[in-house]
Write an enzyme that holds these catalytic residues in place. Structure first.
Site, PDB file in Angstrom:
ATOM      1  N   TYR A   1       0.893  -1.428   0.074  1.00 50.93           N
ATOM      2  CA  TYR A   1      -0.101  -0.121  -0.091  1.00 50.93           C
ATOM      3  C   TYR A   1       0.791   1.264  -0.008  1.00 50.93           C
ATOM      4  CZ  TYR A   1      -4.699   1.929   0.003  1.00 50.93           C
ATOM      5  OH  TYR A   1      -5.738   2.502  -0.318  1.00 50.93           O
TER       6      TYR A   1
ATOM      7  N   GLU B   1       4.369   8.000  -0.986  1.00 51.44           N
ATOM      8  CA  GLU B   1       5.373   8.769  -1.430  1.00 51.44           C
ATOM      9  C   GLU B   1       6.744   8.458  -0.571  1.00 51.44           C
ATOM     10  OE1 GLU B   1       7.908  10.597  -3.846  1.00 51.44           O
ATOM     11  OE2 GLU B   1       5.942  10.052  -4.410  1.00 51.44           O
TER      12      GLU B   1
ATOM     13  N   HIS C   1       7.375   5.504   1.032  1.00 51.23           N
ATOM     14  CA  HIS C   1       8.223   4.258   0.411  1.00 51.23           C
ATOM     15  C   HIS C   1       9.005   4.632  -0.808  1.00 51.23           C
ATOM     16  CE1 HIS C   1       4.465   2.428   2.386  1.00 51.23           C
ATOM     17  NE2 HIS C   1       5.305   1.761   3.027  1.00 51.23           N
TER      18      HIS C   1
ATOM     19  N   GLY D   1      12.870   3.846   6.925  1.00 51.43           N
ATOM     20  CA  GLY D   1      12.549   5.213   7.240  1.00 51.43           C
ATOM     21  C   GLY D   1      12.536   5.610   8.897  1.00 51.43           C
TER      22      GLY D   1
ATOM     23  N   LYS E   1      10.696   7.416  10.229  1.00 49.36           N
ATOM     24  CA  LYS E   1       9.221   7.561  10.617  1.00 49.36           C
ATOM     25  C   LYS E   1       9.085   6.504  11.647  1.00 49.36           C
ATOM     26  CE  LYS E   1       4.635   7.395  10.204  1.00 49.36           C
ATOM     27  NZ  LYS E   1       4.322   5.998  10.388  1.00 49.36           N
ATOM     28  N   ASP E   2       9.722   5.268  11.406  1.00 50.58           N
ATOM     29  CA  ASP E   2       9.563   4.105  12.360  1.00 50.58           C
ATOM     30  C   ASP E   2      10.778   4.248  13.232  1.00 50.58           C
ATOM     31  OD1 ASP E   2       6.801   2.558  11.631  1.00 50.58           O
ATOM     32  OD2 ASP E   2       7.888   3.060   9.643  1.00 50.58           O
TER      33      ASP E   2
ATOM     34  N   VAL F   1       9.001  11.310   5.342  1.00 50.37           N
ATOM     35  CA  VAL F   1       8.453  11.989   4.107  1.00 50.37           C
ATOM     36  C   VAL F   1       6.913  12.458   4.737  1.00 50.37           C
ATOM     37  CG1 VAL F   1       7.521  11.954   1.786  1.00 50.37           C
ATOM     38  CG2 VAL F   1       9.847  10.922   2.538  1.00 50.37           C
TER      39      VAL F   1
ATOM     40  N   ARG G   1      -1.610   3.690   6.956  1.00 47.85           N
ATOM     41  CA  ARG G   1      -2.592   3.775   7.904  1.00 47.85           C
ATOM     42  C   ARG G   1      -3.593   4.849   7.660  1.00 47.85           C
ATOM     43  NH1 ARG G   1       0.970   0.059  11.065  1.00 47.85           N
ATOM     44  NH2 ARG G   1      -0.231  -1.742  11.400  1.00 47.85           N
TER      45      ARG G   1
HETATM   46  P1  AMP Z   1       5.809  -0.146   5.941  1.00 47.96           P
HETATM   47  O1  AMP Z   1       5.131  -0.748   4.646  1.00 47.96           O
HETATM   48  O2  AMP Z   1       4.952   0.588   6.952  1.00 47.96           O
HETATM   49  O3  AMP Z   1       6.283  -1.284   6.747  1.00 47.96           O
HETATM   50  O4  AMP Z   1       7.237   0.719   5.778  1.00 47.96           O
HETATM   51  C1  AMP Z   1       8.101   0.334   5.034  1.00 47.96           C
HETATM   52  C2  AMP Z   1       9.278   1.209   5.154  1.00 47.96           C
HETATM   53  O5  AMP Z   1       8.780   2.479   4.719  1.00 47.96           O
HETATM   54  C3  AMP Z   1      10.091   1.174   6.449  1.00 47.96           C
HETATM   55  O6  AMP Z   1      11.201   1.394   6.510  1.00 47.96           O
HETATM   56  C4  AMP Z   1       9.355   2.557   7.248  1.00 47.96           C
HETATM   57  O7  AMP Z   1      10.066   3.262   7.862  1.00 47.96           O
HETATM   58  C5  AMP Z   1       9.148   3.434   5.644  1.00 47.96           C
HETATM   59  N1  AMP Z   1       8.294   4.392   5.782  1.00 47.96           N
HETATM   60  C6  AMP Z   1       7.044   4.334   6.118  1.00 47.96           C
HETATM   61  N2  AMP Z   1       6.336   5.617   5.990  1.00 47.96           N
HETATM   62  C7  AMP Z   1       7.381   6.410   5.888  1.00 47.96           C
HETATM   63  C8  AMP Z   1       7.548   7.884   5.517  1.00 47.96           C
HETATM   64  N3  AMP Z   1       6.449   8.784   5.820  1.00 47.96           N
HETATM   65  N4  AMP Z   1       8.736   8.473   5.297  1.00 47.96           N
HETATM   66  C9  AMP Z   1       9.687   7.823   5.194  1.00 47.96           C
HETATM   67  N5  AMP Z   1       9.675   6.460   5.128  1.00 47.96           N
HETATM   68  C10 AMP Z   1       8.634   5.790   5.651  1.00 47.96           C
END
Ligand code: AMP
Length: 281
Positions: free
Chosen positions: A31, A34, A36, A146, A148-149, A175, A186
């Protein structure tokens, strides 16, 4: 873009590629947004071949969490990845990742106790385990994660160091949407009214950065101010606000050179997290 669905094919492909190319890796749960895609572009900058993975990892979800309704749209994700010239999409299913008899888990002690670890018991064991497995399948030279986490990134960096994994972890800044909301898969759960309330998170970040710039170093004062802002509208339930050491993630009383402001809230049924570094210029 080549789509690989089995572990064996991924490993064989990685072995061949590694002979002469640098592999960059971006693990995701799909899902895509920007945020990712920015990680994919970063990986492209640092490597010759970019592998992205999409796997909604069941073992990192608690029994009452949103695994079943986690948003998915493979066709859209594939278009976005193709547009970024991603070379390989690794898209394993549950059986590929956790075959019958699976029983090995990775625990990064200490770091998992703070922040999200307090309410999401077992979450980071799930994260560390799946990331270690993905590293063994994709065999990347560099992997981009990211900020972000923030806690996830800290845990993966520690795991790589402690287990001597031969991969370089590259952090990437959060981002945000134009109005400051951190991008997240989410966010799609939020109604327009809830999304409006979610902006208080960024407001609290901006305010704490401003206070920090004006020499406020008392963590209790900073956290009180964050709570005041987040509570300024009904419907934002604070799970935690924390001012922590950027490396150990332990709560601090007063900020020396740098600290992380991390926050988790629930707005309606949606849990949102965000963070920002407070540091002297
Ligand atoms: P997820 O699909 O949520 O497991 O995230 C996959 C990767 O994308 C992880 O390394 C996250 O930290 C990164 N990520 C998710 N949201 C953002 C964001 N807003 N800015 C930068 N990286 C992100």
């Amino acid at each position: 873009m080549k789509v690989i669905e089995t572990v064996r094919e991924m490993q064989e492909t990685a072995d061949l590629l590694r002979r002469e190319k640098r592999i960059g890796f971006v693990p995701t749960m799909g899902y895509l947004h920007e945020g990712h895609l920015a990680l994919v572009r970063k990986a492209r900058e640092l490597a010759d071949v970019v592998v992205a993975s999409i796997f909604v990892n069941p073992i990192q979800f608690g029994p009452t969490e949103d695994l079943a309704k986690y948003p998915r749209d493979l066709a859209r994700d594939m278009k976005l990845l193709e547009h970024e010239k991603t070379d390989i999409l690794f898209y394993p299913d549950y059986r590929q990742m956790y075959p019958d008899g699976y029983t090995t888990y990775i625990q990064v002690r200490g770091l998992e106790d703070y922040l999200c670890g307090q309410t999401r018991k077992g979450h980071f064991v799930g994260v560390a385990t799946v990331v270690a497995k993905l590293f063994n399948m994709v065999k990347p030279h560099v992997a981009v994660f990211g900020q972000k986490d923030y806690q996830q990134l800290a845990i993966i960096e520690r795991m790589v160091r402690d287990l001597n994994m031969d991969v370089q972890i590259i952090p990437y800044p959060t981002v945000r949407e134009k109005d400051g909301l951190a991008m997240s898969s989410r966010n799609t759960y939020l109604s327009p009214a809830e999304r409006e309330k979610a902006l208080l998170i960024y407001a609290s970040i901006k305010r704490l950065q401003e206070l920090f710039k004006h020499r406020e170093r008392n963590a209790i004062t900073l956290k009180e101010e964050a709570r005041r802002i987040l509570n300024s509208e009904n419907g934002v339930a604070i799970e935690y606000v924390s001012i922590s050491d950027p490396e150990t993630l332990a709560e601090v009383d007063s900020v020396k050179e740098r600290a992380v402001y991390a926050v988790a809230v629930r707005i309606g049924k949606t849990r949102l997290i965000d963070n920002a570094l407070l540091e002297e210029e």
